[in-house]
Design a protein around this motif. Structure first.
Motif, PDB file in Angstrom:
ATOM      1  N   VAL A  22     -11.192  -8.237   1.627  1.00 46.93           N
ATOM      2  CA  VAL A  22     -10.965  -7.555   2.939  1.00 46.93           C
ATOM      3  C   VAL A  22     -10.020  -8.109   3.912  1.00 46.93           C
ATOM      4  O   VAL A  22      -9.213  -7.451   4.457  1.00 46.93           O
ATOM      5  N   VAL A  23      -9.862  -9.397   3.878  1.00 46.65           N
ATOM      6  CA  VAL A  23      -8.961 -10.164   4.839  1.00 46.65           C
ATOM      7  C   VAL A  23      -7.569  -9.936   4.535  1.00 46.65           C
ATOM      8  O   VAL A  23      -6.764  -9.426   5.175  1.00 46.65           O
ATOM      9  N   ILE A  24      -7.199 -10.177   3.168  1.00 42.61           N
ATOM     10  CA  ILE A  24      -5.885  -9.716   2.708  1.00 42.61           C
ATOM     11  C   ILE A  24      -5.442  -8.289   2.822  1.00 42.61           C
ATOM     12  O   ILE A  24      -4.556  -8.073   3.238  1.00 42.61           O
ATOM     13  N   VAL A  25      -6.453  -7.348   2.798  1.00 38.36           N
ATOM     14  CA  VAL A  25      -6.013  -5.816   2.935  1.00 38.36           C
ATOM     15  C   VAL A  25      -5.902  -5.809   4.529  1.00 38.36           C
ATOM     16  O   VAL A  25      -4.806  -4.995   4.782  1.00 38.36           O
ATOM     17  N   VAL A  26      -6.678  -6.463   5.509  1.00 32.11           N
ATOM     18  CA  VAL A  26      -6.332  -6.214   6.873  1.00 32.11           C
ATOM     19  C   VAL A  26      -4.976  -6.984   7.114  1.00 32.11           C
ATOM     20  O   VAL A  26      -4.298  -6.289   7.847  1.00 32.11           O
ATOM     21  N   ILE A  27      -4.633  -8.016   6.514  1.00 31.89           N
ATOM     22  CA  ILE A  27      -3.323  -8.773   6.990  1.00 31.89           C
ATOM     23  C   ILE A  27      -2.357  -7.834   6.468  1.00 31.89           C
ATOM     24  O   ILE A  27      -1.490  -7.723   7.330  1.00 31.89           O
ATOM     25  N   VAL A  28      -2.329  -7.402   5.336  1.00 30.10           N
ATOM     26  CA  VAL A  28      -1.238  -6.401   4.759  1.00 30.10           C
ATOM     27  C   VAL A  28      -1.204  -5.217   5.653  1.00 30.10           C
ATOM     28  O   VAL A  28       0.006  -4.931   6.130  1.00 30.10           O
ATOM     29  N   TRP A  29      -2.244  -4.441   5.774  1.00 28.50           N
ATOM     30  CA  TRP A  29      -2.003  -3.229   6.543  1.00 28.50           C
ATOM     31  C   TRP A  29      -1.647  -3.706   8.127  1.00 28.50           C
ATOM     32  O   TRP A  29      -0.914  -2.936   8.832  1.00 28.50           O
ATOM     33  N   LEU A  34       2.207  -3.386  12.429  1.00 27.55           N
ATOM     34  CA  LEU A  34       2.898  -3.822  13.397  1.00 27.55           C
ATOM     35  C   LEU A  34       4.394  -4.073  13.300  1.00 27.55           C
ATOM     36  O   LEU A  34       5.102  -3.989  14.346  1.00 27.55           O
ATOM     37  N   SER A  35       4.817  -3.964  12.292  1.00 29.25           N
ATOM     38  CA  SER A  35       6.335  -3.880  11.966  1.00 29.25           C
ATOM     39  C   SER A  35       7.008  -2.485  11.975  1.00 29.25           C
ATOM     40  O   SER A  35       8.102  -2.251  11.873  1.00 29.25           O
TER      41      SER A  35
END
Length: 152
Positions: A22-29, A34-35
């Motif tokens: 879940v943390v990885i998915v949140v960081i990627v999305w 943000l970009s």
């Protein structure tokens, strides 16, 4: 009792794996979200037509600096002689930490893009497929360098 302890460990291990996922998915999305304004900004860049025959001899430095984010900020140096670009160097942008050109999709680099500019003596060249935004940012930096070289 051993059965209960080992099933708790299995549950805990699966819980840790789920949390990491879940943390990885949140960081990627989150990074994508943000970009997005910076990507849209570069996508809308237009590269003007410049008459290379009307360029003054010399070495000129141009930059592209984004206003929404700085992930594609670039700086290039163009050397001009007798109305022709002889050399283009990337000072900041698609370079690795050692200053070597980064390979884009298909093993092509921005150096290859700039070779096409030098061969055609035009900024109206095809961008690198799969690296469109990076290509456009570098071409804009080159355009900004050539704007300085224009005769008035």
């Amino acid at each position: 009792m051993n059965i209960v302890v080992s099933s708790k460990r299995k549950i805990s291990m699966w819980m840790v794996i789920l949390i990491i996922f879940v943390v990885i998915v949140v960081i990627v999305w989150g990074g994508i979200f943000l970009s997005a304004p910076g990507r849209r900004e570069v996508q809308k860049l237009t590269i003007d037509v410049i008459d290379f025959q009307k360029l003054r001899d010399g070495t000129y430095v141009g930059e592209y600096i984004g206003t929404k984010d700085h992930s594609r900020d670039t700086k290039v140096q163009a050397s001009i002689s007798e109305g022709q670009i002889l050399d283009i160097k990337i000072l900041k942008g698609a370079l690795d930490k050692n200053g070597n050109l980064l390979k884009m999709k298909g093993g092509i680099s921005i150096g290859d893009l700039f070779r096409h500019v030098i061969e055609s003596q035009s900024l109206q060249v095809d961008v690198i497929s799969g690296a469109t935004l990076t290509s456009k940012a570098h071409l804009k930096a080159l355009e900004n360098a050539l704007e300085q070289a224009k005769t008035k």
